[in-house]
Design a protein around this motif. Structure first.
Motif: not given
Length: 415
Positions: A5-14, A45-48
């Motif tokens: 299972k391929l998932s993407l973790l997304i955060t919103f950063d200043f 998991v990949d990250y953006l």
């Protein structure tokens, strides 16, 4: 690997100059996922990181964010999207989910972060699939392993903080030589229960310590990489045997980095300050208010004689420090806010920052806002609501306090 299972973790950063590419919260989560025995065979998991600006109109549009996601991993190929939900991006979450769905995403929407609380998360974010209240190091891998859910799930799992690997030591977060600034923590949670704060462990109110040997090895790495500034995220760096050991070790290895600690005046012993004075240290104290009626309401009782004594000891040792106040508190008025400022000025403290109160999801003060006739409004173009009126002050009064806060900022910059 076809069933992984391929998932993407997304955060919103200043954006912050000199900061590492992966923020510490995301680094902790990714590192914990990599520790899971099924990582690499059953899920990856990949990250953006979506970079935000303090001025909301300058932020990327929802369409641009979705285009970015789709360019990294076609939405139709992703098993799940994990989104960090915070007060500064909360209004982006639902439109983002809807746009991803319209572009072909069929997997699970996983929501975590400070805005996710068991009692309110499903109402706040209607289109989530899996909600992760609390710390995510144990629950996020389990969420990534879930098949596409048919009904909404809430996953809460205890975290064994003593066994967690360091995202710095396992190179999930890579440090460059001469790294300008990093975030770091030696423990998670806060022993206090201030009604406006979301730092505490809302389930148990416990403080969870990372393994001391891990902490020392991280300090060795920061020394070797010549890190310039370390922002310590511990809500309160306690004066205890453990904190003494950490400081003594930093002194032993001759750590040159500036260490920025969040501290409490009442915890400032001579022993602690003597150690801090041997390092390149800056202390941040959240006094919030010097008025008993106000600090009783927010459950942030201050022992003012101890505060005065601590200020004297810090000044005697020439340790750099600053103090923060809050305006917009229940029972507060412009006059009482001025009294809090005067209390500090009389002690020779002029490095003061005053923050406007905002109600964070899951806090006691947010739950009690009707009790104090609290009204929120937008005070700038950040899009974040702040308290602008309550039973003790009008919006005109708030403007007076806001002007006083801005004057503090000018005085601090001049100093």
């Amino acid at each position: 690997m076809d069933n992984t299972k391929l998932s993407l973790l997304i955060t919103f950063d200043f954006t912050q100059r000199g900061k590492t590419g992966i923020n510490l919260a995301a680094g902790n989560l990714i590192s914990a996922c990599k520790q899971h025995p099924l990582y690499g065979t059953h899920f990856v998991v990949d990250y953006l990181s979506i970079k935000l600006n303090e001025k909301k109109p300058n932020n990327p549009s929802i369409e641009e964010i979705v285009d970015k996601i789709d360019s990294i991993h076609p939405l139709k190929t992703l098993h799940s999207l994990a989104l960090g939900c915070y007060v500064w991006n909360t209004d982006m979450i639902e439109p983002l989910i809807q746009q991803c769905r319209s572009r072909g995403f069929k997997g699970n929407i996983i929501l975590g972060g400070y805005q996710i609380h068991e009692s309110t998360c499903r109402e706040l974010y209607l289109n989530g699939d899996i909600y992760l209240p609390g710390y995510g190091e144990a629950s996020l891998p389990e969420a990534f392993l879930q098949d596409v859910v048919l009904q909404k799930l809430t996953i809460v799992k205890d975290v064994d903080f003593g066994s967690l690997q360091s995202p710095y030591l396992d190179q999930t977060i890579e440090l460059t030589e001469g790294q300008q600034m990093i975030h770091w923590e030696t423990q998670r949670g806060c022993p206090y229960s201030c009604s406006f704060c979301a730092h505490r462990d809302v389930a148990t109110n416990n403080v969870h310590s990372f393994d001391l040997e891990r902490v020392k090895r991280e300090l060795d790495l920061f020394k070797a990489k010549n890190v310039k500034k370390i922002n310590v995220l511990d809500p309160i760096f306690e004066s205890s045997r453990r904190s003494y050991e950490i400081l003594k070790y930093a002194i032993q290895i001759d750590l040159k980095a500036e260490l920025v600690f969040q501290a409490r005046f009442e915890k400032c012993t001579s022993k602690l300050l003597n150690l801090l004075s041997q390092l390149n240290t800056h202390l941040e104290f959240g006094l919030q208010t010097a008025i008993p009626d106000e600090y009783e309401i927010i459950k942030r009782k201050n022992n003012l004689p101890k505060v005065e004594r601590a200020i004297e000891m810090i000044q005697q040792r020439n340790i750099s420090f600053e103090v923060s106040l809050i305006y917009g508190l229940p029972m507060q008025t412009p006059d009482s806010f001025a009294e809090s400022i005067s209390f500090l000025h009389q002690k020779g403290v002029y490095s003061i920052t005053a923050f406007p109160l905002m109600l964070l999801e899951g806090t006691h003060l947010s739950a009690d806002k009707d009790r104090y006739s609290i009204k929120e409004g937008l005070i700038d173009n950040s899009g974040i609501p702040h308290v602008v009126e309550c039973q003790s002050f009008t919006q005109t009064d708030w403007q007076v306090m806001n002007k006083m806060a801005n004057q503090l900022k000018t005085t601090k910059e001049a100093a």
